[in-house]
Design a protein around this motif. Structure first.
Motif, short mmCIF file in Angstrom:
data_model
loop_
_atom_site.label_atom_id
_atom_site.label_comp_id
_atom_site.label_asym_id
_atom_site.label_seq_id
_atom_site.Cartn_x
_atom_site.Cartn_y
_atom_site.Cartn_z
N UNK A 1 20.89 -34.24 10.10
CA UNK A 1 21.56 -35.15 11.04
C UNK A 1 20.94 -34.91 12.41
N UNK A 2 20.47 -35.99 13.06
CA UNK A 2 19.75 -35.85 14.33
C UNK A 2 20.47 -36.59 15.46
N UNK A 3 20.47 -35.96 16.64
CA UNK A 3 21.02 -36.56 17.85
C UNK A 3 19.90 -36.61 18.89
N UNK A 4 19.48 -37.82 19.27
CA UNK A 4 18.40 -37.97 20.24
C UNK A 4 18.97 -38.58 21.52
N UNK A 5 18.83 -37.85 22.63
CA UNK A 5 19.37 -38.30 23.90
C UNK A 5 18.34 -39.21 24.59
N UNK A 6 18.74 -40.46 24.79
CA UNK A 6 17.88 -41.43 25.44
C UNK A 6 18.17 -41.54 26.94
N UNK A 7 19.28 -40.97 27.37
CA UNK A 7 19.64 -40.96 28.78
C UNK A 7 20.75 -39.97 29.04
N UNK A 25 21.27 -40.21 13.88
CA UNK A 25 20.60 -40.60 12.63
C UNK A 25 20.99 -39.64 11.52
N UNK A 26 21.33 -40.17 10.34
CA UNK A 26 21.63 -39.28 9.21
C UNK A 26 20.37 -38.60 8.71
N UNK A 27 20.56 -37.63 7.84
CA UNK A 27 19.42 -36.85 7.35
C UNK A 27 18.44 -37.71 6.55
N UNK A 28 18.94 -38.61 5.76
CA UNK A 28 18.10 -39.42 4.89
C UNK A 28 17.98 -40.85 5.42
N UNK A 29 16.78 -41.43 5.26
CA UNK A 29 16.56 -42.82 5.61
C UNK A 29 16.23 -43.01 7.07
N UNK A 125 35.46 -47.41 10.07
CA UNK A 125 34.39 -48.24 9.55
C UNK A 125 33.24 -47.34 9.16
N UNK A 126 32.33 -47.87 8.36
CA UNK A 126 31.15 -47.14 7.93
C UNK A 126 29.91 -47.97 8.24
N UNK A 127 29.00 -47.39 9.01
CA UNK A 127 27.75 -48.04 9.36
C UNK A 127 26.66 -46.97 9.51
N UNK A 128 25.45 -47.34 9.11
CA UNK A 128 24.31 -46.50 9.37
C UNK A 128 24.36 -45.11 8.77
N UNK A 129 25.14 -44.94 7.70
CA UNK A 129 25.25 -43.63 7.07
C UNK A 129 26.37 -42.77 7.61
#
Length: 323
Positions: A1-7, A25-29, A125-129
């Protein structure tokens, strides 16, 4: 599981920091979810491996510009790049009204399905993994925090249970992972669901919008691996500024994270007054924020920088990924 800081800046960008946006972002996909979309978020995305065409949901915490001014540009670029798949936008009703005004007055065209979901405390709700939930916060306008929990956790066999029932390791174990039912030599039928367990606990992160009462996130933080929260000021500066902006100090957030038992705390949304490198002794430094937070919290503590990616391992540990 990734957390990318854009700002990671509050209010206005600086030479080192853009305004609020966080990609998860989840680990897969390649699917991912965006929390907040400050001005120039799409420019920041060009410096990552994230594809706007794989963006599944945008979660906006509140309507203030440093959290949503980048939204029209990103949506328009998705159109120009040929997006056809649906995209979900979640946030306060004011965000949708703002976007509709931009669409009307700039003749913006969006032909792919854009679904708006007005955020409420009952959101599920469920979206994007991820499974997504929300909680209201305390700010000058309607503002929300979000919890994103991993939706697809691999399963493994409960081998201890199997062996306790006299079923030793054999090719049958593999069949239990592939089939719904397996029949033993003696005629007994095993239901595979009774012997499948998650390979590890689902990972979860809580992301708060602007908020002067971190304790409002207590419910979302139960069992979470990390809390991402604004630390706009240090406590001394907060006392000088006064309560009107309705932001948190590093100390206030740190004390909440300690009391809530959150294993990792990632601070963001820093006032531009805190410089990365002090030019003179009177300058405020981002290290002042770090020291104050560390005084109130002994867990994993990070102060986010733009374009940093943090990983949450299957064991639940948060680490800064090497560039």
């Amino acid at each position: 599981m990734n957390l990318t800081f854009l700002g990671t800046s509050s209010g206005a960008p600086t030479r080192q920091r853009n305004v609020s946006a966080l990609a998860i972002q989840p680990e897969q996909g390649r699917d991912w979810v965006l929390v907040d979309c400050g001005e120039a978020t799409q420019h920041q995305l060009l410096r990552t491996g994230l594809s706007p065409l794989k963006l599944r949901a945008i979660l906006i915490t509140h309507v203030h510009g440093d959290h949503c001014y980048g939204l029209p540009g990103l949506l328009a670029s998705c159109q120009l790049n040929g997006r056809t798949e649906p995209l979900t936008l979640v946030g306060p009703q004011a965000v949708w009204a703002y976007l509709q005004a931009v669409i009307k007055h700039t003749e913006m065209r969006i032909e792919y399905p854009l679904e708006f979901v007005a955020v409420t405390a009952s959101l599920q709700m469920s979206r994007g993994g991820f499974h997504v939930r929300a909680a209201p916060l305390s700010h000058r306008v309607e503002c929300w925090g979000y919890r994103l929990e991993e939706a697809h956790v691999p399963v493994k066999l409960d081998t201890a249970r199997l062996q306790s029932e006299g079923i030793p390791p054999s090719p049958l174990y593999g069949e239990l992972l592939k089939k719904e039912q397996v029949q033993l030599a003696g005629g007994r039928v095993l239901n595979s669901r009774d012997y499948r367990v998650p390979a590890y606990p689902a990972r979860a992160v809580v992301v708060g919008g602007d908020n002067d009462r971190p304790e409002l996130l207590a419910g979302l933080c139960r069992g979470a691996n990390a809390l991402v929260h604004e630390a706009t000021y240090t406590e001394a500066v907060l006392q000088k500024v006064g309560p009107e902006p309705q932001h948190s100090s590093a100390l206030k957030v740190a004390e909440f994270a300690r009391e809530a038992g959150v294993p990792a705390l990632i601070l963001t949304h820093f006032s531009p007054r805190y410089r990365k490198a002090s030019r003179k002794p009177s300058d405020l430094s981002i290290e002042d924020v770090r020291r104050e937070a560390a005084a109130g919290y002994a867990g994993q503590l990070y102060l986010a920088e733009d374009l940093e990616t943090y990983t949450i391992s299957r064991e639940g540990r948060v680490d800064l990924r090497a560039p």
